[in-house]
Motif scaffolding. Sequence first.
Motif, mmCIF file in Angstrom:
data_model
loop_
_atom_site.group_PDB
_atom_site.id
_atom_site.type_symbol
_atom_site.label_atom_id
_atom_site.label_comp_id
_atom_site.label_asym_id
_atom_site.label_seq_id
_atom_site.Cartn_x
_atom_site.Cartn_y
_atom_site.Cartn_z
ATOM 1 N N SER A 1 0.814 -1.214 0.000
ATOM 2 C CA SER A 1 0.000 0.000 0.000
ATOM 3 C C SER A 1 0.850 1.268 0.000
ATOM 4 O O SER A 1 0.461 2.288 -0.561
ATOM 5 C CB SER A 1 -0.926 0.010 1.227
ATOM 6 O OG SER A 1 -0.177 0.060 2.428
ATOM 7 N N ALA A 2 2.035 1.203 0.620
ATOM 8 C CA ALA A 2 2.893 2.388 0.720
ATOM 9 C C ALA A 2 3.787 2.581 -0.497
ATOM 10 O O ALA A 2 4.068 3.718 -0.900
ATOM 11 C CB ALA A 2 3.749 2.313 1.979
ATOM 12 N N THR A 3 4.247 1.480 -1.096
ATOM 13 C CA THR A 3 5.209 1.581 -2.199
ATOM 14 C C THR A 3 4.699 1.007 -3.513
ATOM 15 O O THR A 3 5.273 1.278 -4.564
ATOM 16 C CB THR A 3 6.517 0.837 -1.845
ATOM 17 O OG1 THR A 3 6.248 -0.569 -1.744
ATOM 18 C CG2 THR A 3 7.079 1.327 -0.522
ATOM 19 N N GLY A 4 3.630 0.202 -3.441
ATOM 20 C CA GLY A 4 3.139 -0.461 -4.647
ATOM 21 C C GLY A 4 4.011 -1.639 -5.038
ATOM 22 O O GLY A 4 3.868 -2.192 -6.128
ATOM 23 N N ILE A 5 4.902 -2.028 -4.127
ATOM 24 C CA ILE A 5 5.837 -3.129 -4.387
ATOM 25 C C ILE A 5 5.717 -4.175 -3.290
ATOM 26 O O ILE A 5 5.685 -3.852 -2.101
ATOM 27 C CB ILE A 5 7.299 -2.627 -4.431
ATOM 28 C CG1 ILE A 5 7.459 -1.546 -5.502
ATOM 29 C CG2 ILE A 5 8.254 -3.778 -4.684
ATOM 30 C CD1 ILE A 5 7.273 -2.037 -6.923
ATOM 31 N N LEU A 6 5.659 -5.439 -3.677
ATOM 32 C CA LEU A 6 5.685 -6.532 -2.712
ATOM 33 C C LEU A 6 7.131 -6.983 -2.514
ATOM 34 O O LEU A 6 7.875 -7.122 -3.486
ATOM 35 C CB LEU A 6 4.826 -7.705 -3.196
ATOM 36 C CG LEU A 6 3.305 -7.511 -3.118
ATOM 37 C CD1 LEU A 6 2.591 -8.664 -3.813
ATOM 38 C CD2 LEU A 6 2.850 -7.401 -1.668
ATOM 39 N N PRO A 7 7.551 -7.201 -1.274
ATOM 40 C CA PRO A 7 8.930 -7.652 -0.998
ATOM 41 C C PRO A 7 9.275 -8.931 -1.757
ATOM 42 O O PRO A 7 8.469 -9.866 -1.802
ATOM 43 C CB PRO A 7 8.916 -7.882 0.514
ATOM 44 C CG PRO A 7 7.841 -6.978 1.016
ATOM 45 C CD PRO A 7 6.778 -6.993 -0.040
ATOM 46 N N ASP A 8 10.481 -8.960 -2.362
ATOM 47 C CA ASP A 8 10.890 -10.132 -3.147
ATOM 48 C C ASP A 8 11.893 -11.011 -2.408
ATOM 49 O O ASP A 8 12.327 -12.043 -2.919
ATOM 50 C CB ASP A 8 11.495 -9.692 -4.485
ATOM 51 C CG ASP A 8 12.696 -8.752 -4.310
ATOM 52 O OD1 ASP A 8 13.150 -8.583 -3.153
ATOM 53 O OD2 ASP A 8 13.169 -8.205 -5.313
ATOM 54 N N GLY A 9 12.277 -10.579 -1.202
ATOM 55 C CA GLY A 9 13.226 -11.370 -0.430
ATOM 56 C C GLY A 9 14.671 -11.094 -0.769
ATOM 57 O O GLY A 9 15.578 -11.568 -0.084
ATOM 58 N N GLU A 10 14.918 -10.341 -1.822
ATOM 59 C CA GLU A 10 16.287 -10.024 -2.230
ATOM 60 C C GLU A 10 16.583 -8.533 -2.030
ATOM 61 O O GLU A 10 17.266 -8.155 -1.091
ATOM 62 C CB GLU A 10 16.494 -10.436 -3.689
ATOM 63 C CG GLU A 10 16.397 -11.950 -3.893
ATOM 64 C CD GLU A 10 16.661 -12.370 -5.323
ATOM 65 O OE1 GLU A 10 17.028 -11.501 -6.137
ATOM 66 O OE2 GLU A 10 16.506 -13.556 -5.633
ATOM 67 N N ARG A 11 16.052 -7.695 -2.907
ATOM 68 C CA ARG A 11 16.271 -6.253 -2.766
ATOM 69 C C ARG A 11 15.376 -5.646 -1.685
ATOM 70 O O ARG A 11 15.667 -4.593 -1.131
ATOM 71 C CB ARG A 11 16.006 -5.535 -4.096
ATOM 72 C CG ARG A 11 16.882 -5.990 -5.231
ATOM 73 C CD ARG A 11 18.350 -5.778 -4.936
ATOM 74 N NE ARG A 11 18.708 -4.370 -4.784
ATOM 75 C CZ ARG A 11 19.895 -3.931 -4.396
ATOM 76 N NH1 ARG A 11 20.840 -4.789 -4.091
ATOM 77 N NH2 ARG A 11 20.146 -2.646 -4.307
ATOM 78 N N MET A 12 14.255 -6.310 -1.386
ATOM 79 C CA MET A 12 13.353 -5.879 -0.327
ATOM 80 C C MET A 12 12.931 -7.105 0.472
ATOM 81 O O MET A 12 12.301 -8.013 -0.056
ATOM 82 C CB MET A 12 12.130 -5.160 -0.901
ATOM 83 C CG MET A 12 11.206 -4.584 0.174
ATOM 84 S SD MET A 12 9.641 -3.950 -0.493
ATOM 85 C CE MET A 12 10.216 -2.509 -1.402
ATOM 86 N N GLN A 13 13.288 -7.120 1.746
ATOM 87 C CA GLN A 13 13.057 -8.301 2.582
ATOM 88 C C GLN A 13 12.256 -7.941 3.831
ATOM 89 O O GLN A 13 12.492 -6.920 4.462
ATOM 90 C CB GLN A 13 14.396 -8.923 2.994
ATOM 91 C CG GLN A 13 14.288 -10.111 3.926
ATOM 92 C CD GLN A 13 15.643 -10.626 4.357
ATOM 93 O OE1 GLN A 13 16.689 -10.209 3.828
ATOM 94 N NE2 GLN A 13 15.666 -11.514 5.342
#
Length: 284
Positions: free
Chosen positions: A73-85
Amino acid sequence: MKTILYATDYSKNSAAALKLSYWLSKKLDAKLVILHVFDLNVALLTPLSLTYSKMEKETYSKHLEKLSVFCDSATGILPDGERMQIVIKENAIVYEGILETQKEMGADLVVMGMKGSSTLKELIIGSTTIAMIEKSPCPILAVPSSINEIALKTITYTTDFEESDLHAIAWLVKNFISKLNATLNIVHISTKNEYAGEDQMEWFKEMLQQKVSFDKLDFKICFSDDIFKELVLFLSKTKTDLVVMLEREKTSFIKSLAHRDLVKQMAFKGTLPLLCFNKEMLSP
């Protein structure tokens, strides 16, 4: 900078901090670790019981899902476990959970939201952030909920001409400012009775030039019997986007702010991000 740790309590304040964390992770090409620390708060159960284990697992899963939705909701991105964990940690004392994660992940920067209360520190940052500033081995970035446009073009560092200031500015230029192509204002504000303030600034310039090679530096010394008002005026005139301060002893600038009524009128209260260094982390 390799890793940014962002800690959240799902509040509006922390949502703004997440947006800035995500923006910084892209600008600085750093991994973003998103953390929530929860307290299971089950006084009648022991950590060895099956009920406790089941409740901990269920609570962990609930927060994992909630934090994923919060990030989306804040970034429009779901964490991928690599660049965002995403990391979920159980600890009754929030700042201890954050410190543990900072150590485990080797985070170079911790980002948190601001909260309001009565003293200077509590006006712009909450108790957990205060504890982090005092104990963290890396800088703490406190972000207000009112931040609308993310732009760190002009950064102001308040100095007391200490050796720790030199180390903090060197870190700031290397890890932050040079990569953001920002301008750094280095300002010292004191009363008119201060002895040899201008001479100290010249000495500080020379010492800093031995540590830092960066063209977009501007030095300014301001004399006023009203330090608060002068600082607010300086931040406004320079259109500062980020204020940087060193956590010092009780007699220093940032601590002295807590004892003045005018702190309630400070222009950067809740409107400017505040980057704080713990003086102990900068010791040689």
